[in-house]
Design an enzyme around this catalytic site. Sequence first.
Site, PDB file in Angstrom:
ATOM      1  N   ASP A   1      10.149 -29.639  32.291  1.00  0.00           N
ATOM      2  CA  ASP A   1      11.458 -29.597  32.936  1.00  0.00           C
ATOM      3  C   ASP A   1      11.683 -28.176  33.448  1.00  0.00           C
ATOM      4  OD1 ASP A   1      14.181 -31.081  33.242  1.00  0.00           O
ATOM      5  OD2 ASP A   1      14.703 -29.092  32.493  1.00  0.00           O
ATOM      6  N   LEU A   2      12.144 -28.080  34.714  1.00  0.00           N
ATOM      7  CA  LEU A   2      12.361 -26.764  35.319  1.00  0.00           C
ATOM      8  C   LEU A   2      13.652 -26.155  34.791  1.00  0.00           C
ATOM      9  CD1 LEU A   2      11.376 -27.423  39.044  1.00  0.00           C
ATOM     10  CD2 LEU A   2       9.920 -26.906  37.093  1.00  0.00           C
TER      11      LEU A   2
ATOM     12  N   ASP B   1      14.135 -32.705  38.325  1.00  0.00           N
ATOM     13  CA  ASP B   1      13.238 -31.561  38.149  1.00  0.00           C
ATOM     14  C   ASP B   1      12.313 -31.777  36.963  1.00  0.00           C
ATOM     15  OD1 ASP B   1      15.199 -31.496  36.260  1.00  0.00           O
ATOM     16  OD2 ASP B   1      15.618 -29.357  36.415  1.00  0.00           O
TER      17      ASP B   1
END
Length: 884
Positions: free
Chosen positions: A494-495, A537
């Site tokens: 996950d960004l 994301d």
Amino acid sequence: MALSGARLGGIKDAVFSSANIPAAVAVLVIAISAAYAEHQNKIVSDQAVRADVLAKVNLIRAKLEGNINGNLQLVHGLVATVVTEPYMGQQRFASLAGNLFGESSQLNNIAGAPDLVVSLMYPLKGNEKAVGLDYRKDDRQRNAALRARDERKLILAGPVDLKQGGQGFIGRFPVFVPSAGNTERFWGIISAVVDVQRLYKASGLFDDDLGIDVALIGKDALGPSGDQFFGDLGVRRSNPVTAEVLLPSGSWQIAAIPKNGWPSTPGNAWLLRAIMAAAGTLVVIPFLVTGRLIGERQRNYAELRRLSRRLELALEASAIGVWEHDLATNDLSWDDRVNEIYGKPRDGGPRGYLDWAGAIHPQDLASANADFDRAVASRGTYSSEYRIVRPDGEVRHVRSKAAIYQAPNETLKMIGAEWDVTADVLLNSDLVRAKQLSESKNAELETARAHIEHIAFHDSLTGLPNRRYLDQVLEEYAANAKRDGGHAALLHIDLDRFKHINDTLGHAAGDAMLVHASAVLRSKVEDGGFVARIGGDEFVVLCTVHDDIKQLAVLADRIISQMGEPVYYHGHRCRFGVSVGIAVDNGKDAEAKHLLVNADIALYRAKSRGRNRYEFFTEAMQSEIVDTKRIADEVLGGLERNEFIAYYQPQFSAKTLEIVGVEALARWRHPNKGILAPDVFLRIAEELNVVSMIDRTILNHALSDFEDWSAANLHIPRVSVNVSARRLQDEELIKSLRELNIKKGTVSFELVESIFLDENDDLVTWNVDQIKQLGIDIEIDDFGTGYASIVSLLKIQPRRLKIDRQLVIPIVESPQRRQVVSSIIEIGKSLGIEVIAEGVETMEHARVLKGLGCDILQGYAFGQALDSNGLKAFVRSRRLRAAS
């Protein structure tokens, strides 16, 4: 002599009568033959007409099937995409549906009806009236929609009157999307409307040269048992030619008759009658004229035999035009019909080879001559088909059949028949074109299906496989890893700080970061690995690990390091990090999809521990999740059983030490664990989004207890109640507060400091203003933890602010903290705001705070949190001590 004369007359009469007997027999035979020939000619003619009508019907049927199936098949791809994106909006829906509308499409519109209510439409213009249509409330469309849902298959209905005007055939596709536990739930209906008039026109029903009257039976695809919806009702009563039109669900029946009805008399009837009459005349007259003259009878018999043979050959070849070719002299004899076919005058004049060869199309002359020469050489049957060019320039297709015949003492001749087959050739050409069109459409459909399938299984932005693709390969990937002696490992990525880039630089920048992230993941994952974007994301990496799982940590470190490097977008230096959750298949008999669940748990732990790091899934995490779920279930059950109650902590005047109010605190009367403080349940309640319900419950308890205290003359001036940020965003908050009829000045709402940022939410600001107008005081709780500004205090103008206990507790020992608290008190004084200090643990705290100018004190030095009855006893005991 008289007797002899009479006898001679009788003999003459007898001879005359006996001479007429063959003539009478001949007349009878010819009449019977003519009747039989006319009957057979009528049968052949009727069969030819019905065959012609059937050929046209088959062409229309093929076009109807191709157009209906082609249009509806295109929509199957859209249905597959909706299954993968059940929450798509109008823009996405219009983008996908627009690809299905071509120049030759008969589609009128495509509608999406989640939960059977039309909310998605393409094209929207002109179809606005259909948006909002509830199939369950529409008598014309309810049955078909429910039938599609219940039978889980495409249902074709129509023609129906459309709500936006016009008529159409509606194909309804039921859509079922994946749900929890490997189940499916009903999403709704995708309806494709095929325009009636465009379908009819494209299928040839309106062609000017159609030549037949057509009726279509089987409304709603019910076949012959359905109602007629196209054409004259008289067609079905006129012994029509019929064919079945096969549809994706059900069928229609197509019926047709010639434009002016079935012909009662064949077109060549009078020619046949003339030939029979001529034959009869030629047979009968010789009998009457020559009587029993042998020579004359033999000559007449030979002539009759020649004519009969000519007629027989013409009938054998289904003759329309009859010709005779003398092979010795090259002379031709054409009847009127052959002259008509070739555009020659009906003058009965002689014809030659040049009359025939000169009319043949130059491209067909060589093959026509070859067919003729081959027949002459073999003395076999002649058969040929070629084009002729009439004097007016019109090109016609002609078929010719003949046989070679030689009568005694005569030259060799070829006798045959010739007829115009232009209509058949054109029909075959139409069928070939229809087949080619169908094959072309099938190829287009296959290309569209492959494209839609790619869209359905890949992310349109990064080109990576999507969640649907991941679900398909996960089980197989785990099985292959186990077969190769390893374990399947899944990294859930996950960004971090991605939303900040989106909010500051826009979604285009965010998209560029996602593309960059996908490129990084591809470069870091070795061959055999699988990279997918599963939403927003979030990314997933599937790989195989053997004995050393440290290689997963190395991979995660490489990804985190590479992702941490700056990315430049239009001159802006963008930075973001990643959090990684790692799960490894432990070899137990568990479904592979649990890998994603476990990796998600590990990712959650990585984020909670500061982000930009990785965490491995452990059994302890699983236990924590189970405990959290158990507590969540108990919280929800506690709300249903009214287990959440109010406890009250007194607040005292710093100058007089009199009770000036109480703060209502939420407590959970757990059936097994007793009274629990918010630190046990508040975090989970926030995740469950039920903090507002707890706030409402505590407010109701506080109001009820306050009335009880007032009735008992405890003289508690007011009660403070905590209000969550989410409840302040409730549009129904003010309405519900008005219904409580709260007495002005008796209740204060404590709002956490983090609510009041400089840029306040409009709804929150409006609710706060309305709360103050209802006579409810506003207090800011936990002041000093770093959110509220002086500007916020000026905007909100609270009645009181409460200094956080973390600042109050150290003031006895720390001059620095004492100075901070003094500054807060001074700010409150300057703005006309009362100041409350919580966390007053000792009387020394109370003395220092009083000296600093604090107005109200709250803490264990004066009293702990008590239930309503305990508070009553506490207040009364203080009064007794004061009185003594």
